[in-house]
Scaffold this motif. Structure first.
Motif, PDB file in Angstrom:
ATOM      1  N   PRO A   1      -2.150  53.674  35.360  1.00  0.00           N
ATOM      2  CA  PRO A   1      -2.585  51.956  35.490  1.00  0.00           C
ATOM      3  C   PRO A   1      -1.756  51.837  34.871  1.00  0.00           C
ATOM      4  CG  PRO A   1      -3.998  53.576  34.138  1.00  0.00           C
ATOM      5  CD  PRO A   1      -3.075  54.387  34.851  1.00  0.00           C
TER       6      PRO A   1
ATOM      7  N   GLN B   1      -5.957  54.812  29.639  1.00  0.00           N
ATOM      8  CA  GLN B   1      -7.790  54.580  29.937  1.00  0.00           C
ATOM      9  C   GLN B   1      -7.553  54.336  31.753  1.00  0.00           C
ATOM     10  OE1 GLN B   1     -10.107  53.625  27.976  1.00  0.00           O
ATOM     11  NE2 GLN B   1      -8.367  53.105  26.129  1.00  0.00           N
TER      12      GLN B   1
ATOM     13  N   THR C   1     -13.004  48.975  35.075  1.00  0.00           N
ATOM     14  CA  THR C   1     -11.565  47.719  34.182  1.00  0.00           C
ATOM     15  C   THR C   1     -12.624  47.127  33.722  1.00  0.00           C
ATOM     16  OG1 THR C   1     -10.016  48.668  35.720  1.00  0.00           O
ATOM     17  CG2 THR C   1      -9.777  46.872  34.271  1.00  0.00           C
TER      18      THR C   1
ATOM     19  N   VAL D   1      -5.374  47.530  32.912  1.00  0.00           N
ATOM     20  CA  VAL D   1      -5.669  47.974  31.923  1.00  0.00           C
ATOM     21  C   VAL D   1      -5.683  47.810  30.934  1.00  0.00           C
ATOM     22  CG1 VAL D   1      -7.072  49.753  33.687  1.00  0.00           C
ATOM     23  CG2 VAL D   1      -5.427  50.123  32.612  1.00  0.00           C
TER      24      VAL D   1
ATOM     25  N   LYS E   1     -14.199  47.865  30.793  1.00  0.00           N
ATOM     26  CA  LYS E   1     -13.418  48.156  29.319  1.00  0.00           C
ATOM     27  C   LYS E   1     -12.908  46.994  28.406  1.00  0.00           C
ATOM     28  CE  LYS E   1     -11.987  52.886  30.651  1.00  0.00           C
ATOM     29  NZ  LYS E   1     -12.514  52.933  31.328  1.00  0.00           N
ATOM     30  N   TRP E   2     -12.952  45.370  29.541  1.00  0.00           N
ATOM     31  CA  TRP E   2     -11.523  44.881  29.277  1.00  0.00           C
ATOM     32  C   TRP E   2     -13.331  43.592  28.491  1.00  0.00           C
ATOM     33  CZ3 TRP E   2      -7.653  43.343  27.650  1.00  0.00           C
ATOM     34  CH2 TRP E   2      -6.403  43.860  28.283  1.00  0.00           C
TER      35      TRP E   2
ATOM     36  N   GLY F   1      -6.499  54.965  38.350  1.00  0.00           N
ATOM     37  CA  GLY F   1      -6.681  52.980  38.127  1.00  0.00           C
ATOM     38  C   GLY F   1      -7.033  52.567  39.430  1.00  0.00           C
ATOM     39  N   PRO F   2      -7.044  51.242  38.373  1.00  0.00           N
ATOM     40  CA  PRO F   2      -7.628  50.031  39.803  1.00  0.00           C
ATOM     41  C   PRO F   2      -6.298  49.969  40.394  1.00  0.00           C
ATOM     42  CG  PRO F   2      -6.320  49.076  37.678  1.00  0.00           C
ATOM     43  CD  PRO F   2      -6.734  51.196  36.889  1.00  0.00           C
TER      44      PRO F   2
ATOM     45  N   VAL G   1      -8.461  39.714  34.768  1.00  0.00           N
ATOM     46  CA  VAL G   1      -8.812  40.620  35.143  1.00  0.00           C
ATOM     47  C   VAL G   1      -9.777  40.146  36.488  1.00  0.00           C
ATOM     48  CG1 VAL G   1     -10.009  42.679  35.396  1.00  0.00           C
ATOM     49  CG2 VAL G   1      -8.742  42.108  33.479  1.00  0.00           C
TER      50      VAL G   1
ATOM     51  N   ALA H   1      -9.229  53.955  35.148  1.00  0.00           N
ATOM     52  CA  ALA H   1     -10.157  52.876  36.110  1.00  0.00           C
ATOM     53  C   ALA H   1     -11.521  51.891  36.049  1.00  0.00           C
ATOM     54  CB  ALA H   1      -9.951  52.943  37.224  1.00  0.00           C
TER      55      ALA H   1
END
Length: 445
Positions: free
Chosen positions: A4, A443, A130, A199, A133-134, A77-78, A16, A445
């Motif tokens: 990611p 990290q 994601t 991420v 997490k942000w 991941g995203p 994001v 996604a």
């Protein structure tokens, strides 16, 4: 497996949500499928059931692809997930264009329903983990912004699609060209999200985060989550809330027309279309409004509102809806705002219960409740209305029994929500030292 993309120093977390919106506003076109139904029925000599097949299959594939692809989304991941969504969703339109051009309806079902449906599912869950997490300080708001896009996508796609069909024509060539433009345009728009998404790395400062991992120590894998009663209680909660909302949304125009068919001021076709637009706006507003409110009052409390007040709204419509248009419209708008809010709040509810470790994969598995509700809601309302019409009933009486069933389902969901408790520690995942180090470097996604 791809890595990611990590955020560089000084990168803003507020980039994001736009990345997520570029995907969700695109795949939200699914709610505007009804624009293509009349032209397809005329050009390919289909009935209403046949013309609904691509949409129904797309919703089923959304749930299945989200469930089975959730772990891959977490692992890769995203950016990987958004790319897969872009390819599948856009390819679905291109295959559909070929089907319309060659008058092969099975290609439209395959393209929009199966291939495009996979893009819907992967794209829907691609930014969720994601965003959480942000925004650990405001997970409801963050996921609400993105998932609002799915509800609002139809507000863009519906008039845009209608204008294209008006310009290109509603024959096979015109429909094919409209599908082609959709596929190419959405590919470009979704690519913005692919390029923009990042991420947080192990050393990236994130507002509201107390340090690596989940602040409350909850860390449950997707495999363990589906073995907990909490997961299945939330499955019931989501399924009942979605069934109740989609019961109105899927049949909104004919429903309001039937309710006031015998009044002195019946509802015109244009007014019914305006009612559908209002419902879409309520659906979209509920996704950001109610999910943001959940950050303040808590996830269990907000679902008490969705399910408890939702049951009351259905009861008011059943008892008094045919005698007062403002009451009917208001109650329906509230129900649809709860419908949207339920979608947007559930990722944060999952985060509260299972942590952020594999919340995207868990969310994907939970979306099978949406697939079930997507079949169950329209089936209840349409089948009962057809049977009541055969029995000689008309107007609001066509829906009295189905509304009673919806109230019962919402009460069932309310009870399930009350039974939700914190996940027992035996289900928590304890990472090996190497796995813990990998989690910090990459990290999910």
């Amino acid at each position: 497996m791809s890595s990611p993309p990590l955020a560089p120093p000084g990168w803003s977390r507020w980039l994001v949500p736009p990345a997520a919106l570029s995907v969700h506003l695109s795949i939200g076109q699914a709610y505007a499928w009804s624009v293509f139904k009349p032209p397809l029925e005329s050009a390919l000599h289909l009935d209403g059931t046949q013309s609904a097949l691509p949409f129904q299959l797309a919703i089923v594939m959304l749930g299945l692809s989200a469930a089975f692809g959730g772990t891959l989304v977490e692992r890769n991941g995203p950016r990987w997930a958004m790319t897969v969504a872009l390819v599948c969703f856009s390819s679905g339109f291109l295959i559909s264009a070929l089907g319309a051009q060659t008058k092969q309806y099975w290609l439209i079902v395959l393209g929009y329903g199966f291939v495009g449906g996979i893009g819907l599912g992967i794209g829907y869950i691609s930014p969720v983990s994601t965003l959480i997490k942000w925004f650990p300080d405001r997970p409801g708001m963050a996921t609400g912004i993105a998932i609002m896009g799915f509800g609002g996508g139809a507000l863009i796609a519906s008039p845009w699609s209608a204008q294209m069909l008006s310009s290109f024509g509603t024959d096979n060539d015109g429909i094919a060209l409209a599908f082609l433009v959709h596929g190419l345009s959405y590919a470009v728009f979704m690519a913005l999200g692919v390029l923009l998404v990042r991420v947080p790395g192990a050393d990236t400062p994130v507002a509201g985060a107390s340090g690596p991992g989940d602040a409350d120590g909850v860390r449950v894998s997707a495999r363990s989550a589906v073995r907990t009663p909490q997961f299945w209680l939330l499955w019931v909660v989501l399924c009942t809330n979605v069934t109740a909302g989609i019961g109105i949304l899927e049949k909104a125009a004919p429903m309001i027309t039937d309710f006031f068919a015998d009044s002195s001021t019946p509802v015109s076709a244009s007014a019914a279309a305006g009612f559908v637009a209002l419902l879409s706006a309520a659906n979209m507003a509920g996704r950001i409004g109610w999910s943001s409110a959940s950050d303040r009052i808590g996830r269990k409390n907000i679902y008490r509102v969705y399910l408890g007040v939702g049951a009351l709204m259905y009861l008011l419509i059943a008892l008094f809806g045919d005698s007062a248009k403002p009451l009917f419209v208001l109650c329906a708008l509230v129900v649809l705002s709860f419908y949207g809010g339920g979608f947007a709040t559930v990722p944060a509810y999952l985060k509260d219960l299972f942590g952020t470790y594999q919340v995207g994969a868990i969310h994907g598995r939970l979306l099978t409740a949406w697939s079930t509700a997507g079949v169950l809601g329209p089936l209840i309302v349409n089948w009962i209305a057809d049977r009541q019409k055969e029995a000689g009933k008309h107007g609001a009486s066509l829906y009295t029994l189905s509304f009673g069933i919806m109230i019962g389902l919402l009460v069932l969901g309310f009870v399930a929500n009350e039974l939700v408790r914190p996940v027992h520690v035996r289900h928590h995942h304890v990472p090996a030292p190497r796995e813990a180090a990998d989690d910090q470097r990459q990290q999910p996604a």
